[in-house]
Design a protein around this motif. Structure first.
Motif, PDB file in Angstrom:
ATOM      1  N   PHE A 146     -11.735   7.297   5.417  1.00 62.36           N
ATOM      2  CA  PHE A 146     -13.141   6.938   5.197  1.00 62.36           C
ATOM      3  C   PHE A 146     -13.296   5.907   4.083  1.00 62.36           C
ATOM      4  O   PHE A 146     -14.166   5.032   4.163  1.00 62.36           O
ATOM      5  CB  PHE A 146     -13.953   8.195   4.877  1.00 62.36           C
ATOM      6  CG  PHE A 146     -14.252   9.041   6.078  1.00 62.36           C
ATOM      7  CD1 PHE A 146     -15.296   8.721   6.928  1.00 62.36           C
ATOM      8  CD2 PHE A 146     -13.484  10.144   6.384  1.00 62.36           C
ATOM      9  CE1 PHE A 146     -15.570   9.482   8.049  1.00 62.36           C
ATOM     10  CE2 PHE A 146     -13.747  10.923   7.498  1.00 62.36           C
ATOM     11  CZ  PHE A 146     -14.786  10.583   8.333  1.00 62.36           C
ATOM     12  N   SER A 147     -12.468   5.980   3.062  1.00 60.60           N
ATOM     13  CA  SER A 147     -12.550   4.996   1.990  1.00 60.60           C
ATOM     14  C   SER A 147     -12.163   3.619   2.507  1.00 60.60           C
ATOM     15  O   SER A 147     -12.823   2.617   2.191  1.00 60.60           O
ATOM     16  CB  SER A 147     -11.629   5.415   0.832  1.00 60.60           C
ATOM     17  OG  SER A 147     -11.727   4.497  -0.232  1.00 60.60           O
ATOM     18  N   GLY A 148     -11.098   3.544   3.316  1.00 60.19           N
ATOM     19  CA  GLY A 148     -10.698   2.259   3.875  1.00 60.19           C
ATOM     20  C   GLY A 148     -11.731   1.673   4.821  1.00 60.19           C
ATOM     21  O   GLY A 148     -12.034   0.477   4.766  1.00 60.19           O
ATOM     22  N   ILE A 201      -7.373   8.776  -6.543  1.00 60.52           N
ATOM     23  CA  ILE A 201      -7.289   7.535  -7.310  1.00 60.52           C
ATOM     24  C   ILE A 201      -6.657   6.417  -6.495  1.00 60.52           C
ATOM     25  O   ILE A 201      -6.695   5.247  -6.872  1.00 60.52           O
ATOM     26  CB  ILE A 201      -6.480   7.767  -8.609  1.00 60.52           C
ATOM     27  CG1 ILE A 201      -6.706   6.635  -9.610  1.00 60.52           C
ATOM     28  CG2 ILE A 201      -5.001   7.889  -8.307  1.00 60.52           C
ATOM     29  CD1 ILE A 201      -8.077   6.569 -10.182  1.00 60.52           C
ATOM     30  N   PHE A 202      -6.081   6.762  -5.329  1.00 59.75           N
ATOM     31  CA  PHE A 202      -5.407   5.756  -4.508  1.00 59.75           C
ATOM     32  C   PHE A 202      -6.404   4.707  -4.017  1.00 59.75           C
ATOM     33  O   PHE A 202      -7.437   5.049  -3.431  1.00 59.75           O
ATOM     34  CB  PHE A 202      -4.730   6.423  -3.315  1.00 59.75           C
ATOM     35  CG  PHE A 202      -4.129   5.456  -2.338  1.00 59.75           C
ATOM     36  CD1 PHE A 202      -3.061   4.659  -2.702  1.00 59.75           C
ATOM     37  CD2 PHE A 202      -4.651   5.329  -1.054  1.00 59.75           C
ATOM     38  CE1 PHE A 202      -2.502   3.755  -1.807  1.00 59.75           C
ATOM     39  CE2 PHE A 202      -4.103   4.435  -0.159  1.00 59.75           C
ATOM     40  CZ  PHE A 202      -3.028   3.644  -0.542  1.00 59.75           C
ATOM     41  N   PRO A 203      -6.110   3.408  -4.232  1.00 60.18           N
ATOM     42  CA  PRO A 203      -7.041   2.342  -3.791  1.00 60.18           C
ATOM     43  C   PRO A 203      -6.962   2.121  -2.287  1.00 60.18           C
ATOM     44  O   PRO A 203      -6.364   1.147  -1.802  1.00 60.18           O
ATOM     45  CB  PRO A 203      -6.553   1.123  -4.578  1.00 60.18           C
ATOM     46  CG  PRO A 203      -5.097   1.380  -4.807  1.00 60.18           C
ATOM     47  CD  PRO A 203      -4.956   2.867  -4.968  1.00 60.18           C
ATOM     48  N   ALA A 204      -7.545   3.025  -1.536  1.00 59.71           N
ATOM     49  CA  ALA A 204      -7.407   3.007  -0.080  1.00 59.71           C
ATOM     50  C   ALA A 204      -8.039   1.785   0.569  1.00 59.71           C
ATOM     51  O   ALA A 204      -7.623   1.355   1.640  1.00 59.71           O
ATOM     52  CB  ALA A 204      -8.012   4.284   0.507  1.00 59.71           C
ATOM     53  N   ALA A 205      -9.072   1.222  -0.067  1.00 64.99           N
ATOM     54  CA  ALA A 205      -9.781   0.095   0.548  1.00 64.99           C
ATOM     55  C   ALA A 205      -9.102  -1.241   0.283  1.00 64.99           C
ATOM     56  O   ALA A 205      -9.493  -2.251   0.876  1.00 64.99           O
ATOM     57  CB  ALA A 205     -11.226   0.055   0.049  1.00 64.99           C
ATOM     58  N   MET A 206      -8.099  -1.274  -0.597  1.00 63.85           N
ATOM     59  CA  MET A 206      -7.454  -2.547  -0.945  1.00 63.85           C
ATOM     60  C   MET A 206      -6.827  -3.202   0.288  1.00 63.85           C
ATOM     61  O   MET A 206      -7.115  -4.365   0.611  1.00 63.85           O
ATOM     62  CB  MET A 206      -6.381  -2.311  -2.003  1.00 63.85           C
ATOM     63  CG  MET A 206      -5.603  -3.566  -2.370  1.00 63.85           C
ATOM     64  SD  MET A 206      -4.001  -3.215  -3.120  1.00 63.85           S
ATOM     65  CE  MET A 206      -3.097  -2.554  -1.723  1.00 63.85           C
ATOM     66  N   SER A 209       0.832  -1.211   0.000  1.00 62.26           N
ATOM     67  CA  SER A 209       0.000   0.000   0.000  1.00 62.26           C
ATOM     68  C   SER A 209       0.864   1.257   0.000  1.00 62.26           C
ATOM     69  O   SER A 209       0.565   2.234  -0.700  1.00 62.26           O
ATOM     70  CB  SER A 209      -0.929  -0.005   1.215  1.00 62.26           C
ATOM     71  OG  SER A 209      -1.805  -1.110   1.194  1.00 62.26           O
ATOM     72  N   LEU A 210       1.948   1.236   0.779  1.00 63.07           N
ATOM     73  CA  LEU A 210       2.852   2.390   0.818  1.00 63.07           C
ATOM     74  C   LEU A 210       3.495   2.627  -0.543  1.00 63.07           C
ATOM     75  O   LEU A 210       3.626   3.776  -0.991  1.00 63.07           O
ATOM     76  CB  LEU A 210       3.942   2.165   1.866  1.00 63.07           C
ATOM     77  CG  LEU A 210       3.557   2.361   3.334  1.00 63.07           C
ATOM     78  CD1 LEU A 210       4.750   2.034   4.232  1.00 63.07           C
ATOM     79  CD2 LEU A 210       3.086   3.773   3.591  1.00 63.07           C
ATOM     80  N   SER A 240      -9.648  -1.028  -5.910  1.00 64.74           N
ATOM     81  CA  SER A 240      -9.410  -1.725  -4.643  1.00 64.74           C
ATOM     82  C   SER A 240      -9.921  -3.161  -4.706  1.00 64.74           C
ATOM     83  O   SER A 240      -9.246  -4.097  -4.256  1.00 64.74           O
ATOM     84  CB  SER A 240     -10.088  -0.976  -3.490  1.00 64.74           C
ATOM     85  OG  SER A 240      -9.539   0.308  -3.318  1.00 64.74           O
ATOM     86  N   ALA A 241     -11.113  -3.333  -5.263  1.00 62.07           N
ATOM     87  CA  ALA A 241     -11.685  -4.678  -5.371  1.00 62.07           C
ATOM     88  C   ALA A 241     -10.864  -5.550  -6.316  1.00 62.07           C
ATOM     89  O   ALA A 241     -10.574  -6.718  -6.017  1.00 62.07           O
ATOM     90  CB  ALA A 241     -13.130  -4.584  -5.847  1.00 62.07           C
TER      91      ALA A 241
END
Length: 717
Positions: A397-399, A345-350, A325-326, A460-461
Motif C-alpha cells: 500500500f505504501s508503494g 521505516i522501509f522506504p517502500a515508495a522509493m 530496494s532489496l 522515499s522522496a
C-alpha cells in the motif's frame, strides 16, 4: 557510455544474465530467513531462550489422547424395554384370569348338580384343592406353576371371585407402577420391595394379600438393558467432536529459564526444531518462489526491446532499482530491536516512484507487488511464522500510494510533496495494521511506529531525488527535471542561437508554444516537444544569414546561388544541428527531434526554381534526408514548424486563412506519407489542427487601430 550500455543491453543473453542476478540477489536476501533453526536442547535442561512455534501443526499424539479420553467419558447406554411393562402386566392378569376361570368352572359344576336328581347329585361333589390345582395347571404353563408357591396358589383358589378381582387390580397397578420405572439389574430387588410395600398397604385379607405380594414380586424383572449400538454411536460422536490439538504459529513452546519436560521436548521434535538432518524443503520453496517472480519479469521484458534501438533496456534500470530496494530491505531486517519492528521505516515508495519517473507506471506496479511479496519473508524475523503478512501489506500500500500521488510534473518539489502524501497514508495504514489485531502497545510504541511511517514517506522522496540524477546520467534518461534544465535560457546552446541567429530563436520559441499546446491536447509529452523545438534549428547557427528569419536589412544570399547549392545549404542545417547536439552530448530524444523535424519532405521553393530553369530535376534530390518522424512529439514539431513559418509569411492573417493553412499542411504531410512511421492517429491529427488554430488565433488576433491624435494648431498643452 550510455551508447555502450544500449548496445550491450539489447542482447537476449544479457537480459537472461540480469534475471539470473536478480534471482540470485533474491535468494541471498531470503536465505537466512528461511534457514531452519536448530536448537541445542535436551530433556530436563533449562531453556536458554523463549522458543515459539514457527508454523501451525497438528499434534496427533495429543489429539489421539483427547479422543480416547472423550470416548472413555461416554457412559454405557441403557434403554428401557417398554414391551416388558405390558408383558409383565399381562402375565399377572393372565394368572388371575386363570384362577378366576377355575373358580367359574367349579361354580358352574356346583350349580349343575343342583338341577340333578338325588341319585345323580350324590355322585357330583365339589372338586378338592388338588383337583382345582390340576385344573389350574391346564390353564397355566408349568414354569409359572413351578415358580409360584403352593400356599399362594391355594390362597388364590380359596378366595372369592370378588376378592380375586380386587387383588388382580391391586397387583396389576403395583406392577405397572414399578415396571414403568427404570429397573437395572442391581435394582430389581428394590423394585420388588416397592411393589410389596404398595400391596401391603391395601385392605385385602392377609392370605390374599400375601399371595398378591408373591405374584407382584414374581412379575417384577429387569427392564433396563445395555445398548451397544447406541453406546458406540455416542462414543463416535464424542470422538468426532474433539477438535484436533494444534500447536499454533507463534505459540510459546518453552519460555526462557523453563525446564524442558518430556512433553515440551516431544513438541520441539514434532516442529522439527531438533532435527539434526539437513532439510532442503525451505530452500526448494524459496527457489520456486523466486522462479515465479523471475518468470513474471521475463514475460514482461521479453518484448521490452520493441523500442528505439538507441534507448537503454528497461530491464537494466529495473534491475538496479529493484536490487537497491532489496539491499535496503535486507539491511533494515538485520536490525532487531526488542522494543519495536523496523518494517515501517522501509522506504517502500522509493522504488515505485523511481520506476514511474524513469520507465512507466506498469513496471512500477509490478515492482511494488514483488517487493511486497519478498518483504513477507525478509521481515519474518519480526514475526513468529515464515511470512510477515503485515510487512507485505505495508510495502504494497505504501508503494502504490507513491504511484498515485506522483504527478507527471516530476519537479523536486512535486516528488517531495508526493513523499509527504505517502507519509500520511503510511500513518493511517500503520494505525489500521496495529488496531486490527488489537495490539497492546504503549503510547510511546505507537508514537515510534507513526514516526517511522512519516520517515518512510519522506525518506522515499529524498532517496528518489537523490538517486534520480545518477540514473539520468548513467543511462542517458531524459527526465522532466533534465528537460526543465535544458529549457533554461542561460543554457550555452540556447544563448548561441539567441546571439548568432535571433530570428531562428524567435521562430523556435513560437514553434515550441504551438507544439507544447498540441502535445498536451493529445496526451503526448509537451515538455519534451517544447525543449526539442528550442534546439531543433540549432544547425542554422552555422550559416544564419541563409535563412529568411535571420535576414534583416540584407539581401537574400540565395538570389545569387543556384537551386542545387541553396538546397544543400538548407538541408545542411539538419545535419549540422545533429552534429552540434551530439558534440554537446544532448539527450538522444532532442537529437531525434532535430533530425526528424523535416522528415523527407520536399524543399519545394528550390525544387520548383530548378524546374523553372529548365533543368532535368530528380525530386528525391530536393528532399531532406530524414528519417521521417518516429514519435508523436517529432511529428507535432514537424507540423508546428511548418505552420509557424507559413503563418509568419502570410499577409494579414485571419482565423479563416489560418485554419485553411493548417489543414492544408497536415493534409500534405499525410499525402506525402511523412507520418507513416509514428503511431499518431487521424483523430489526434484533427485535435492537433484545432489546437494549432486556437493557439495561432490567440497570437495573430485582430487589434484595434488607435487613430493618431492631431495637434490643434495654435493651442499649447
Amino acid at each position: 557510455m550510455s551508447q555502450v550500455i544500449v548496445k550491450i543491453s539489447h542482447g537476449k543473453i544479457f537480459q537472461v544474465i540480469l534475471l539470473v542476478i536478480i534471482g540470485a540477489t533474491l535468494f541471498m536476501s531470503m536465505y537466512s530467513n528461511v534457514k531452519p533453526e536448530k536448537l541445542d536442547v535436551t530433556p530436563f535442561s533449562i531453556a536458554e531462550q523463549t522458543i515459539r512455534s514457527p508454523f501451525t501443526v497438528e499434534d496427533e499424539e495429543n489429539t489421539e489422547k483427547k479422543r480416547k479420553e472423550a470416548s472413555e467419558q461416554v457412559q454405557d447406554v441403557y434403554v428401557v424395554n417398554q414391551d416388558l411393562v405390558k408383558n409383565q402386566v399381562d402375565l399377572v392378569s393372565s394368572i388371575f384370569d386363570a384362577i378366576i376361570d377355575v373358580k367359574d368352572e367349579v361354580q358352574e359344576l356346583i350349580e349343575n348338580s343342583q338341577t340333578m336328581d338325588d341319585e345323580e347329585a350324590k355322585t357330583v361333589r365339589e372338586p378338592s384343592m388338588a383337583e382345582k390345582i390340576s385344573m389350574l395347571k391346564e390353564k397355566l404353563p408349568d414354569s409359572i406353576m413351578n415358580d409360584l408357591s403352593h400356599s399362594t396358589i391355594t390362597s388364590l383358589l380359596n378366595a372369592t371371585k370378588s376378592q380375586l378381582i380386587i387383588a388382580k387390580d391391586t397387583t396389576i397397578t403395583a406392577v405397572n407402577h414399578a415396571m414403568t420405572r427404570r429397573i437395572p439389574a442391581d435394582q430389581v430387588e428394590n423394585s420388588k420391595k416397592r411393589v410389596e410395600d404398595e400391596i401391603r398397604l391395601t385392605a385385602l385379607a392377609n392370605d390374599i394379600k400375601n399371595a398378591s405380594i408373591e405374584l407382584g414380586r414374581y412379575a417384577i424383572i429387569q427392564n433396563e438393558f445395555y445398548d451397544p449400538v447406541k453406546t458406540e454411536e455416542l462414543r463416535k460422536q464424542a470422538v468426532e467432536s474433539v477438535e484436533p490439538v494444534r500447536i499454533l504459529q507463534g505459540q510459546i513452546i518453552v519460555e526462557q529459564g523453563q525446564l524442558v519436560s518430556n512433553e515440551i521436548y516431544r513438541q520441539l521434535q514434532l516442529l522439527g526444531l531438533l532435527k539434526t538432518d539437513y532439510s532442503v524443503k525451505p530452500f526448494v520453496g524459496v527457489i520456486i518462489f523466486i522462479l515465479i517472480m523471475v518468470s513474471f519479469l521475463y514475460f514482461y521484458f521479453r518484448d521490452g526491446n520493441k523500442m528505439e534501438k538507441n534507448k537503454p533496456n528497461e530491464l537494466i534500470i529495473f534491475s538496479f532499482i529493484f536490487i537497491i530496494s532489496l539491499i535496503l530491505m535486507k539491511m533494515l531486517s538485520l536490525i532487531q530491536p526488542s522494543s519495536f519492528e523496523v518494517t515501517f521505516i522501509f522506504p517502500a515508495a522509493m522504488g515505485a516512484m523511481l520506476l514511474k519517473i524513469l520507465l512507466n507506471e506498469r513496471i512500477s506496479i509490478i515492482s511494488t507487488i514483488l517487493l511486497a511479496a519478498v518483504s513477507t519473508i525478509i521481515f519474518n524475523n519480526e514475526s513468529s511464522g515464515s511470512f510477515h503478512i503485515t510487512a507485505g501489506l505495508y510495502v504494497l500500500f505504501s508503494g502504490i500510494s507513491g504511484l498515485l500521488f506522483l504527478t507527471k510534473e516530476n519537479h523536486r518539489s512535486k516528488i517531495f510533496q508526493a513523499g509527504l502524501f505517502v507519509s500520511a497514508i503510511n500513518i493511517i495504514l500503520i494505525i489500521a495494521l496495529l488496531f486490527i489485531p488489537n495490539s497492546q502497545l504503549t503510547n510511546l510504541q505507537y508514537g515510534n511506529y507513526l514516526l517511522m511511517g512519516l520517515g518512510s514517506g519522506v525518506g522515499s522522496a529524498v532517496l528518489t531525488i537523490g538517486f534520480l540524477p545518477f540514473f539520468e546520467a548513467g543511462f542517458g534518461i531524459l527526465s522532466t527535471m533534465k528537460l526543465i534544465e535544458l529549457s533554461n535560457p542561460n543554457h550555452p546552446l540556447l544563448k548561441k542561437i539567441l546571439t548568432e541567429a535571433p530570428g531562428t530563436y524567435h521562430h523556435s520559441v513560437m514553434v515550441a508554444n504551438l507544439a507544447d499546446a498540441a502535445c498536451s491536447a493529445i496526451g503526448a509529452n509537451g515538455l519534451l516537444a517544447r525543449v526539442g523545438c528550442y534546439y531543433h534549428d540549432i544547425g542554422k547557427t552555422v550559416r544564419p544569414n541563409f535563412f529568411i528569419e535571420n535576414q534583416m536589412n540584407i539581401t537574400n544570399p540565395h538570389d545569387n546561388l543556384s537551386p542545387e547549392v541553396s538546397k544543400d545549404i538548407i538541408v545542411s542545417h539538419v545535419t549540422d544541428g545533429v552534429e552540434i547536439l551530439q558534440k554537446n552530448r544532448m539527450p538522444q530524444e532532442i537529437i531525434d527531434i532535430a533530425k526528424q523535424h523535416h522528415g523527407t519532405t520536399l524543399i519545394k521553393y528550390f525544387y520548383y526554381k530548378a524546374k523553372e530553369s529548365g533543368q532535368d530535376v530528380n525530386e528525391n534530390e530536393y528532399r531532406y534526408p530524414g528519417p521521417k518522424p518516429q514519435t508523436k512529439e517529432s511529428a507535432i514539431v514537424s507540423i508546428a514548424d511548418s505552420v509557424e513559418a507559413a503563418v509568419r509569411s502570410m499577409t494579414d492573417p485571419n482565423q479563416e486563412k489560418i485554419e485553411q493553412l493548417v489543414t492544408s499542411i497536415i493534409t500534405d504531410r499525410i499525402n506525402d506519407q511523412q507520418l507513416n512511421e509514428c503511431d499518431i492517429t487521424l483523430k489526434e491529427l484533427e485535435i492537433i489542427g484545432q489546437t494549432l488554430c486556437e493557439t495561432l488565433h490567440g497570437i495573430f488576433h485582430n487589434r484595434i487601430k488607435y487613430p493618431e491624435m492631431e495637434k490643434e494648431k495654435g493651442k499649447g498643452q
